[in-house]
Design an enzyme around this catalytic site. Structure first.
Site, PDB file in Angstrom:
ATOM      1  N   THR A 166       0.860  -1.176   0.000  1.00 30.32           N
ATOM      2  CA  THR A 166       0.000   0.000   0.000  1.00 30.32           C
ATOM      3  C   THR A 166       0.896   1.224   0.000  1.00 30.32           C
ATOM      4  OG1 THR A 166      -2.062   0.914   0.867  1.00 30.32           O
ATOM      5  CG2 THR A 166      -0.409   0.316   2.495  1.00 30.32           C
TER       6      THR A 166
ATOM      7  N   CYS B 262      -2.995   7.125   8.321  1.00 32.24           N
ATOM      8  CA  CYS B 262      -3.676   5.839   8.246  1.00 32.24           C
ATOM      9  C   CYS B 262      -2.742   4.757   8.807  1.00 32.24           C
ATOM     10  CB  CYS B 262      -4.001   5.469   6.801  1.00 32.24           C
ATOM     11  SG  CYS B 262      -5.159   6.579   5.995  1.00 32.24           S
TER      12      CYS B 262
ATOM     13  N   HIS C  97      -5.649  -1.198   4.939  1.00 39.13           N
ATOM     14  CA  HIS C  97      -5.240   0.209   4.975  1.00 39.13           C
ATOM     15  C   HIS C  97      -6.418   0.994   5.583  1.00 39.13           C
ATOM     16  CE1 HIS C  97      -3.402   3.828   2.546  1.00 39.13           C
ATOM     17  NE2 HIS C  97      -4.029   4.268   3.612  1.00 39.13           N
TER      18      HIS C  97
END
Lengths: 161, 200
Positions: free
Chosen positions: A23, A29, A46
């Site tokens: 990711t 995040c 994620h």
């Protein structure tokens, strides 16, 4: 046939060796990787927010640490993974900006990391390694063949946990 | 997905044009260089498309951002590709444009101050145009992957929504190769307030 599965923001995906999973640009995040060393299968979430129960608009389940993990584990079990064998690594949860009313312990990044740890504990999944906090973004790549999580950040040496 | 009719789209585009027009005029004076503006892009976007919106999530940018509070809530972001930020700073310092050494503290505060001026000028024209009371926070700055920077306003919006309103204005230098983005980011409630204040 090496290929890399890309996980989008507020989403999760699973893969098995020889595939890898990545990711890009994790800021505040949190990226949660769970993996099974036997079947060489893993999942990556994620997540943007810590807790779906504190938010009215919680229909997008992968947006949250708690519901995102629940769904990802179900998908791994459907793929034949025994959840008792899972281990975890996490990264992200940075405090990207210094807004005045946003100190270290109330920052959404910090809360995301705390939520990830709490959910893993509740699920009985051992947290093997983490690279969290600080003030920069991270791109992460997990290889279920070696269980290595590569972390790249701007202005930092690449690292593996 | 929030839908906009043609009139609403026109008016938000006009807001982006006027805000960014005034902002780039002040930058053009500082640089003593002509800047031209593209027609702003206005849309509601999901988070994943949003974080890809400045050259891709992994593209390294210099971003200066203010949090807006008051009648409406959101963010204004001034962002440039890192190479463009180097050229901008070098131009201001009167040194070789192609130098891409590490930014010094003075360079960084120059970028931040430029962002501050652009954001202030953008918001004051929007405030005047709409009559909305807009209070920007002190600007904050980061040099990082676009995805990591944009994820912050995305997360703040994600508490209530699954998409953001983005008004993106882009300008480019005519004799100086720099490309800049000024982005107004708000949620659906703020969009409704803007609409009602404009009598839409």
């Amino acid at each position: 046939m090496e290929s890399v599965v890309k996980v989008r923001m507020a989403d999760y995906s699973i893969c098995s060796e020889p595939q890898k999973i990545t990711t890009i640009g994790l800021g505040s995040c949190v990226g949660i990787v769970v993996y099974d060393t036997n079947s060489k299968t893993c999942g990556m979430l994620h997540a943007m927010l810590p807790d779906s129960t504190k938010i009215r608009n919680n229909s997008n389940r992968s947006k949250f640490v708690d519901t995102g993990m629940e769904d990802m584990l179900k998908k791994l079990e459907q793929a034949g993974v025994n959840r008792k064998r899972l281990m975890a690594k996490i990264a992200g949860g940075a405090k990207m900006f210094d807004f005045i009313d946003d100190n270290e312990n109330t920052s959404v990044g910090y809360q995301n990391v705390q939520a990830a740890k709490q959910v893993l504990k509740q699920l009985g999944i051992p947290l093997i390694a983490e690279d969290t906090g600080k003030n920069y973004g991270r791109t992460i790549v997990f290889d279920p063949a070696s269980n290595e999580l590569q972390i790249k950040a701007i202005g930092q040496e690449p690292m593996v946990i | 997905m929030e839908r906009m009719d043609a009139t609403e789209l026109d008016i938000l585009t006009e807001i982006g044009t006027i805000g960014a027009g005034n902002a780039t005029t002040s930058l053009a004076v500082m640089l003593d260089s002509k800047l031209s503006m593209r027609i702003p892009k206005v849309s509601f976007m999901n988070f994943d498309d949003f974080v890809e919106s400045i050259g891709g999530a992994e593209n390294v940018i210099a971003g200066v951002m203010s949090n807006i509070t008051g009648e409406i809530e959101g963010f204004v972001l001034f962002a440039m590709d890192i190479r463009d930020a180097h050229r901008l700073v070098n131009r201001l310092r009167g040194i070789d444009l192609s130098k891409e050494e590490m930014f010094t503290d003075i360079d960084l505060s120059a970028v931040k101050e430029i962002g501050n001026i652009l954001i202030g000028s953008y918001l004051s024209s929007i405030g005047t145009l709409t009559g909305i009371n807009i209070r920007p926070s002190n600007p904050v700055m980061s040099i990082d992957m676009a995805g990591a920077i944009l994820s912050f306003p995305a997360i703040i919006n994600s508490r209530e929504h699954d998409e953001v309103l983005r008004i993106e204005s882009e300008f480019e230098g005519e004799d100086l190769s720099i490309d800049g983005h000024i982005m107004f980011i708000a949620d659906t409630e703020s969009y409704m307030i803007i609409k009602s204040r404009l009598g839409l």
